[in-house]
Design an enzyme around this catalytic site. Structure first.
Site, PDB file in Angstrom:
ATOM      1  N   LYS A   1     -37.711  86.855 -12.123  1.00  0.00           N
ATOM      2  CA  LYS A   1     -38.095  85.695 -12.937  1.00  0.00           C
ATOM      3  C   LYS A   1     -39.426  85.094 -12.464  1.00  0.00           C
ATOM      4  O   LYS A   1     -40.302  84.809 -13.275  1.00  0.00           O
ATOM      5  CB  LYS A   1     -37.007  84.605 -12.887  1.00  0.00           C
ATOM      6  CG  LYS A   1     -35.641  85.064 -13.362  1.00  0.00           C
ATOM      7  CD  LYS A   1     -34.627  83.922 -13.349  1.00  0.00           C
ATOM      8  CE  LYS A   1     -34.282  83.379 -11.977  1.00  0.00           C
ATOM      9  NZ  LYS A   1     -33.480  84.269 -11.122  1.00  0.00           N
TER      10      LYS A   1
ATOM     11  N   ARG B   1     -28.885  76.271 -14.338  1.00  0.00           N
ATOM     12  CA  ARG B   1     -27.999  77.218 -13.666  1.00  0.00           C
ATOM     13  C   ARG B   1     -26.533  76.846 -13.840  1.00  0.00           C
ATOM     14  O   ARG B   1     -25.661  77.549 -13.312  1.00  0.00           O
ATOM     15  CB  ARG B   1     -28.318  77.202 -12.174  1.00  0.00           C
ATOM     16  CG  ARG B   1     -29.126  78.385 -11.671  1.00  0.00           C
ATOM     17  CD  ARG B   1     -29.453  78.114 -10.215  1.00  0.00           C
ATOM     18  NE  ARG B   1     -29.691  79.292  -9.449  1.00  0.00           N
ATOM     19  CZ  ARG B   1     -30.906  79.752  -9.123  1.00  0.00           C
ATOM     20  NH1 ARG B   1     -31.982  79.151  -9.550  1.00  0.00           N
ATOM     21  NH2 ARG B   1     -31.014  80.802  -8.361  1.00  0.00           N
TER      22      ARG B   1
ATOM     23  N   ARG C   1     -37.370  91.863  -0.310  1.00  0.00           N
ATOM     24  CA  ARG C   1     -38.073  90.573  -0.346  1.00  0.00           C
ATOM     25  C   ARG C   1     -37.905  89.824   0.972  1.00  0.00           C
ATOM     26  O   ARG C   1     -38.816  89.125   1.412  1.00  0.00           O
ATOM     27  CB  ARG C   1     -37.542  89.727  -1.524  1.00  0.00           C
ATOM     28  CG  ARG C   1     -38.372  88.482  -1.785  1.00  0.00           C
ATOM     29  CD  ARG C   1     -38.040  87.834  -3.111  1.00  0.00           C
ATOM     30  NE  ARG C   1     -36.787  87.096  -3.071  1.00  0.00           N
ATOM     31  CZ  ARG C   1     -36.267  86.438  -4.118  1.00  0.00           C
ATOM     32  NH1 ARG C   1     -36.887  86.451  -5.281  1.00  0.00           N
ATOM     33  NH2 ARG C   1     -35.135  85.780  -4.002  1.00  0.00           N
TER      34      ARG C   1
ATOM     35  N   ARG D   1     -37.537  84.825   3.429  1.00  0.00           N
ATOM     36  CA  ARG D   1     -36.597  83.774   2.997  1.00  0.00           C
ATOM     37  C   ARG D   1     -35.252  83.991   3.660  1.00  0.00           C
ATOM     38  O   ARG D   1     -34.648  85.057   3.523  1.00  0.00           O
ATOM     39  CB  ARG D   1     -36.437  83.819   1.471  1.00  0.00           C
ATOM     40  CG  ARG D   1     -37.421  82.932   0.743  1.00  0.00           C
ATOM     41  CD  ARG D   1     -37.330  83.119  -0.741  1.00  0.00           C
ATOM     42  NE  ARG D   1     -36.010  82.818  -1.303  1.00  0.00           N
ATOM     43  CZ  ARG D   1     -35.757  82.795  -2.604  1.00  0.00           C
ATOM     44  NH1 ARG D   1     -36.728  83.044  -3.461  1.00  0.00           N
ATOM     45  NH2 ARG D   1     -34.548  82.518  -3.043  1.00  0.00           N
TER      46      ARG D   1
ATOM     47  N   ARG E   1     -24.620  84.277  -3.577  1.00  0.00           N
ATOM     48  CA  ARG E   1     -25.517  83.901  -4.688  1.00  0.00           C
ATOM     49  C   ARG E   1     -25.185  84.711  -5.946  1.00  0.00           C
ATOM     50  O   ARG E   1     -25.218  84.171  -7.054  1.00  0.00           O
ATOM     51  CB  ARG E   1     -26.980  84.103  -4.283  1.00  0.00           C
ATOM     52  CG  ARG E   1     -27.478  82.975  -3.390  1.00  0.00           C
ATOM     53  CD  ARG E   1     -28.679  83.386  -2.566  1.00  0.00           C
ATOM     54  NE  ARG E   1     -29.857  83.656  -3.341  1.00  0.00           N
ATOM     55  CZ  ARG E   1     -30.874  84.421  -2.899  1.00  0.00           C
ATOM     56  NH1 ARG E   1     -30.819  84.977  -1.706  1.00  0.00           N
ATOM     57  NH2 ARG E   1     -31.925  84.606  -3.665  1.00  0.00           N
TER      58      ARG E   1
END
Ligand code: ADP
Length: 190
Positions: free
Chosen positions: A14, A89, A128, A134, A146
């Site tokens: 996204k 969300r 990532r 992160r 998640r």
């Protein structure tokens, strides 16, 4: 104004796609994830509250998220249109967004979901984690949570907009440019 929701599971692309759409169409991009990371990085009261939820892979409570989002939209209400990335969300967030848009004489035109399967998501988030560092990508339990939270709390938002005939799904796997092309086709058809 054209207002879009870019939808999809964590790691579906996204943020990457939103940045490219901003360059092509002049949208104003709002990523609630980026906003929370900014708040956490600056140790603001909101950042400190959000931290425990984000590190566990849970959603930040609706009240905090909606308040933050509203302030950002109202401060930018003269833009060409918004791309909402990572928001809404939950269905209460979708309700709040619709009310906010209505109060401005606007509405959400379309929700576009990037379709990516679980295995691909887990691989992408692991990659990532190495590049961006992160903490919520590095821990496999947080990643799994998640994905579970997405399925349980967030997929109803797709159905919420489908009810108004506004939801659509595109293939989110392929090159970045291929996915971008699919998104542009949807937007150009609006
Ligand atoms: P991703 O899409 O990769 O999960 P984001 O950057 O969109 O990453 O979000 C990171 C985290 O920030 C989420 O796991 C959640 O804890 C929090 N967050 C972001 N947006 C919202 C939202 N709309 N409602 C609640 N929590 C959110």
């Amino acid at each position: 104004m054209v207002n879009l929701i870019l939808f999809g599971p964590p790691g579906s692309g996204k943020g990457t796609q939103a940045k490219m759409l901003v360059e092509k169409y002049n949208f104003y991009h709002i990523s609630t994830g980026d906003m929370f990371r900014y708040e956490m990085g600056n140790n603001t009261p909101l950042g400190l509250k959000a931290k425990e939820y984000i590190h566990a892979g849970n959603l930040v409570p609706d009240s905090l998220t909606i308040e933050m989002l509203k302030a950002r939209v109202i401060a930018n209400k003269d833009v060409y249109g918004f791309i909402f990335d990572g928001f809404p969300r939950t269905t209460p967030q979708a309700d709040a967004l619709d009310q906010l848009m209505n109060s401005m004489g606007q509405n959400v035109n379309k929700l576009i979901a990037l379709d990516v399967d679980d295995n691909e998501i887990i691989n992408r988030l692991q990659e990532r984690a190495k590049v961006q560092g992160r903490a919520d990508d590095a821990n496999i339990e947080t990643v799994q949570n998640r994905i579970d939270v997405y399925k349980k709390n967030t997929t109803p938002v797709f159905d919420y907009y489908a009810h108004f005939d506004k939801s659509t799904k595109i293939e989110g796997v392929g090159s970045i440019d291929d996915v971008f092309g699919r998104l542009c086709t949807e937007i150009d058809n609006l």
